[in-house]
Scaffold this active site. Structure first.
Site, mmCIF file in Angstrom:
data_model
loop_
_atom_site.group_PDB
_atom_site.id
_atom_site.type_symbol
_atom_site.label_atom_id
_atom_site.label_comp_id
_atom_site.label_asym_id
_atom_site.label_seq_id
_atom_site.Cartn_x
_atom_site.Cartn_y
_atom_site.Cartn_z
ATOM 1 N N LYS A 89 15.244 37.292 -17.171
ATOM 2 C CA LYS A 89 16.194 36.173 -17.264
ATOM 3 C C LYS A 89 15.963 35.312 -18.498
ATOM 4 O O LYS A 89 16.899 34.720 -19.039
ATOM 5 C CB LYS A 89 16.106 35.306 -16.005
ATOM 6 C CG LYS A 89 16.518 36.027 -14.731
ATOM 7 C CD LYS A 89 18.022 36.139 -14.593
ATOM 8 C CE LYS A 89 18.427 36.805 -13.291
ATOM 9 N NZ LYS A 89 19.860 37.126 -13.255
ATOM 10 N N GLU A 111 22.851 27.750 -12.397
ATOM 11 C CA GLU A 111 22.782 28.157 -10.998
ATOM 12 C C GLU A 111 21.627 29.139 -10.884
ATOM 13 O O GLU A 111 21.228 29.744 -11.879
ATOM 14 C CB GLU A 111 24.083 28.848 -10.577
ATOM 15 C CG GLU A 111 24.185 30.355 -10.882
ATOM 16 C CD GLU A 111 24.125 30.700 -12.367
ATOM 17 O OE1 GLU A 111 24.462 29.831 -13.191
ATOM 18 O OE2 GLU A 111 23.729 31.831 -12.700
ATOM 19 N N SER A 377 12.824 44.730 -13.715
ATOM 20 C CA SER A 377 13.380 43.437 -14.139
ATOM 21 C C SER A 377 12.500 42.234 -13.856
ATOM 22 O O SER A 377 12.568 41.238 -14.564
ATOM 23 C CB SER A 377 14.758 43.231 -13.494
ATOM 24 O OG SER A 377 14.662 43.282 -12.084
HETATM 25 C C1 LIG Z 1 13.833 40.055 -11.070
HETATM 26 C C2 LIG Z 1 15.320 40.019 -10.971
HETATM 27 N N1 LIG Z 1 16.006 41.160 -11.136
HETATM 28 C C3 LIG Z 1 17.341 41.173 -11.037
HETATM 29 C C4 LIG Z 1 18.067 40.054 -10.747
HETATM 30 C C5 LIG Z 1 19.556 40.165 -10.592
HETATM 31 O O1 LIG Z 1 20.277 39.638 -11.650
HETATM 32 P P1 LIG Z 1 20.989 40.582 -12.710
HETATM 33 O O2 LIG Z 1 21.770 41.579 -11.938
HETATM 34 O O3 LIG Z 1 21.846 39.646 -13.484
HETATM 35 O O4 LIG Z 1 19.959 41.203 -13.532
HETATM 36 C C6 LIG Z 1 17.396 38.833 -10.573
HETATM 37 C C7 LIG Z 1 18.153 37.610 -10.279
HETATM 38 O O5 LIG Z 1 17.697 36.604 -9.897
HETATM 39 C C8 LIG Z 1 15.978 38.822 -10.698
HETATM 40 O O6 LIG Z 1 15.283 37.698 -10.520
#
Ligand SMILES: Cc1ncc(COP(=O)(O)O)c(C=O)c1O
Lengths: 393, 260
Positions: A89, A111, A377
């Site tokens: 993020k 948000e 992620s």
């Molecule tokens: C570690 C992690 N992966 C994925 C996401 C999902 O968001 P996005 O689909 O925008 O990557 C989040 C959202 O809070 C997150 O914290």
């Protein structure tokens, strides 16, 4: 470039800027300026500098030996969990805070679902000395407590969203209302590839550093910049977009988006948007949306606060419609088990959002030589309470 | 038959009162009686809200009425039936206000035709972009003589104001402040300055001021600068606290017009 945004802000049939007039000047200011500002040399130098020195990029592309043996393929983990603050993020919040400064804004709103975007926003606000307010669903404040306190330690105001299911959708509604009421001095840092144009494109560009690095790192490690698969979880879809971005034009690369099935796609408690959604309009764009026949948005459900959203970014709706990407969904239970599996196989406790992408490895059929990049992620620190409550480890 | 908004503004250039309420609130079947009583009490335009799950331009009061209406079971098809029943009893213009998604799911073309058949004169769809209007709504609306009302705000540029005037038919909805719906007790200097610019501009359409009109003072102030004003949240709040809807409406309109 058939997967990039067109002149009017659309990806095929999806996207656009469906906003009330009250938001028009803010969004228009962004639309007119985001490319000019982000393409400036000085902007880029500062962006790259902060990604390197503050975020800790490039993040490793780690060859996961034991995971590869388990799934009989070459599996690489893109370690976004090692970014400062623990998830991808922050790539986006660094970009947007620099943009906000260039536009002369003094206040930031955001948000957040899992709290990762909120923490990443609070972090860059502290870094730049800007006022920060984060809207978060009341339920999410309970299930992601450590992140609430992190934001507060960083000096941000965390405001509970108490409407609807008290999750990400409701936090986004409140942030948009705040922006309507504070149009001149405030920039809204949206946390995913959602919202009115130019947000999806802007966030995708900031996150595209992920696939830019993957290409270079793959050449180093395999001699070939293109993998066979890129796998990522999709809430709004920002980490997935970042991981897909530089492979969109290369049809050889199979792009796999992983959504949250919650208690099961047909259980009535799910967030699997491509499986359950129809084209609709929410939060300023036309996209796939979970909704009733009468056009009311259906409250989503997932154990993972970051995937608990009834839509997806319009670019993903387009990738789905054109079949450029495939989407699969993973239940709460499958995700939790995959989280434990990764912890014990590779020594990495993933965020529960990310655990959905890992669980997808079970659903895909790989050839022995396939190169698979899984976008890790985020890390699981924020989710310890959920792991503990689930308890099966 | 002529569009009732056009007719109204031909006859009445000042002190036009439009009142917003959410269909299906407080009870599912109140849509008709509220509309009827409003007109009887001296309301010029009835503005009926199509409830939506995620009304981002609305403050807490209208959000809550949307939620209650949906929980009561309000749906677009039922709303149109109720409007039809109301139409048979009142001749005042009826305007529907709502977010785009329910309209989109109902089917744009079908919605426009059914709305017209139910006796609707105009539409306010705050999240309808100009281009989408021109591509998918305009031709049908024109052939049905259905007005489409666009919004402008204190931060709308002059160029865009002109565009809003070009696009709009019926009237223009001038939002009084950069805000979500909700009532303020009075207008500040900046708002009055903005109203002054509304008054001095030459418009094709009549202008009604809305958002934050909550009492006689704000209503009559807004009327000094425009053809009239639109009341929403203050009315919903009155309904929320009401024990006798008809009585509440009679009193509300009287007070607003300064006749009490
Ligand atoms: C570690 C992690 N992966 C994925 C996401 C999902 O968001 P996005 O689909 O925008 O990557 C989040 C959202 O809070 C997150 O914290």
């Amino acid at each position: 470039m058939k997967y990039t945004v067109d002149e009017s802000g659309f990806y095929g049939n999806f996207g656009g800027a469906y906003i009330p007039e009250m938001l028009y000047p803010n969004v228009e200011e962004l639309r007119l300026n985001y490319l000019a500002i982000t393409e400036q040399k000085s902007f880029n130098e500062e962006f790259q500098h902060l990604l390197r020195e503050f975020v800790g990029r490039p993040t490793p592309l780690y060859f996961a030996q034991r995971l590869s043996e388990r799934y009989q393929a070459h599996i690489y983990l893109k370690r976004e969990d090692l970014c400062h603050t623990g998830a991808h993020k922050i790539n986006n919040t660094i970009g947007q805070i620099l943009l906000a400064k260039a536009l002369g804004k003094s206040k930031i709103i955001a948000e957040t679902g899992a709290g990762q975007h909120g923490v990443a926003t609070a972090t860059v606000c502290a870094l730049m000395g800007l006022d920060c307010t984060v809207y978060m669903g009341k339920l999410d404040m309970e299930r992601q407590k450590p992140n609430v306190e992190r934001m507060r330690i960083l000096g941000a105001r965390v405001v509970p969203a108490t409407s609807g299911n008290q999750t990400l959708k409701d936090a986004t509604n409140e942030a948009m209302r705040h922006w309507i009421n504070n149009p001149t001095d405030t920039h809204y840092i949206i946390g995913s590839v959602v919202g009115p144009h130019p947000y999806p494109d802007m966030v995708a560009r900031f996150q595209s550093v992920i696939s830019q690095e993957i290409k270079i790192q793959l050449i180093d490690q395999t001699g070939n910049p293109t993998p066979d698969y890129v796998v990522a979880c999709v809430g709004g879809g920002s980490n997935a977009m970042g991981a897909f971005y530089h492979f969109l034009q290369d049809d050889h690369v199979q792009l796999i988006g992983v959504e949250a099935a919650g208690h099961g796609v047909d259980s009535g408690e799910s967030a699997a948007t491509t499986a359950l959604g129809k084209p609709g309009i929410l939060h300023g764009s036309k996209t796939l949306l979970m909704q009733t026949q009468d056009g009311q948005v259906i409250e989503p459900y997932s154990i993972s606060a970051g995937l608990d959203y009834p839509g997806i970014g319009p670019i993903h709706a387009h990738l789905f419609e054109t079949e450029r990407a495939s989407f699969i969904n993973i239940t709460d239970e499958e995700a939790m088990q995959a989280g434990i599996m990764l912890s014990r196989t590779e020594g990495i406790i993933p965020a529960i959002e990310t655990a959905h992408a890992i669980a997808a490895l079970d659903k895909l059929q790989f050839d022995k030589d396939d190169v698979v990049v899984l976008n890790l992620s985020g890390r699981g620190d924020k989710d310890l309470e959920t792991y503990i409550r689930w308890g099966k480890y | 038959m002529k569009n009732r908004l056009t007719e109204l503004f031909e006859k009445k250039k000042k002190d036009v009162l439009a009142v917003y309420y959410t269909a299906g609130y407080p009870s599912l079947d109140d849509t008709e009686v509220i509309g009827k009583t409003l007109v009887k009490a001296g309301t010029d335009i009835i503005e009926i809200g199509i409830p939506f799950s995620d009304p981002i331009a609305d403050g807490p009061i209208i959000q809550a009425s949307n939620k209650v209406a949906l929980d009561n079971g309000m749906q677009v098809s039922l709303l149109l039936e109720q409007v039809k029943a109301l139409r048979s009893q009142v001749s005042a213009p009826i305007v529907l206000m709502g977010y785009l998604n329910p309209v989109y799911q109902y089917g744009i073309h079908k919605f426009l035709i059914d709305a017209k058949a139910a006796g609707v004169d105009g539409l306010i769809l705050p999240d309808l972009p100009a281009k989408e209007y021109e591509d998918n709504f305009k031709a049908t609306c024109e052939s049905l003589d259905l007005s489409v009302i666009f919004l402008l705000t204190p931060t709308t540029s002059l160029e865009r104001r002109n565009k809003v005037d070009q696009l709009s038919t019926g009237f223009i909805y001038a939002v009084s402040a950069s805000s979500t719906t909700g009532n303020s007790k009075s207008f500040d200097e900046n708002q009055l300055h903005y109203f002054e610019t509304l008054k001095t501009q030459k418009w094709r359409n009549p202008v009604l001021i809305g958002f934050g009109i909550s009492n006689h003072e704000t209503f009559s102030q807004a009327c000094q600068y425009s053809a009239g004003a639109i009341v929403g949240s203050a009315f919903i709040k009155a309904l929320e606290q009401s024990k006798d809807i008809k009585q509440t409406i009679q009193t509300f309109v009287k007070v607003l017009r300064g006749n009490l």
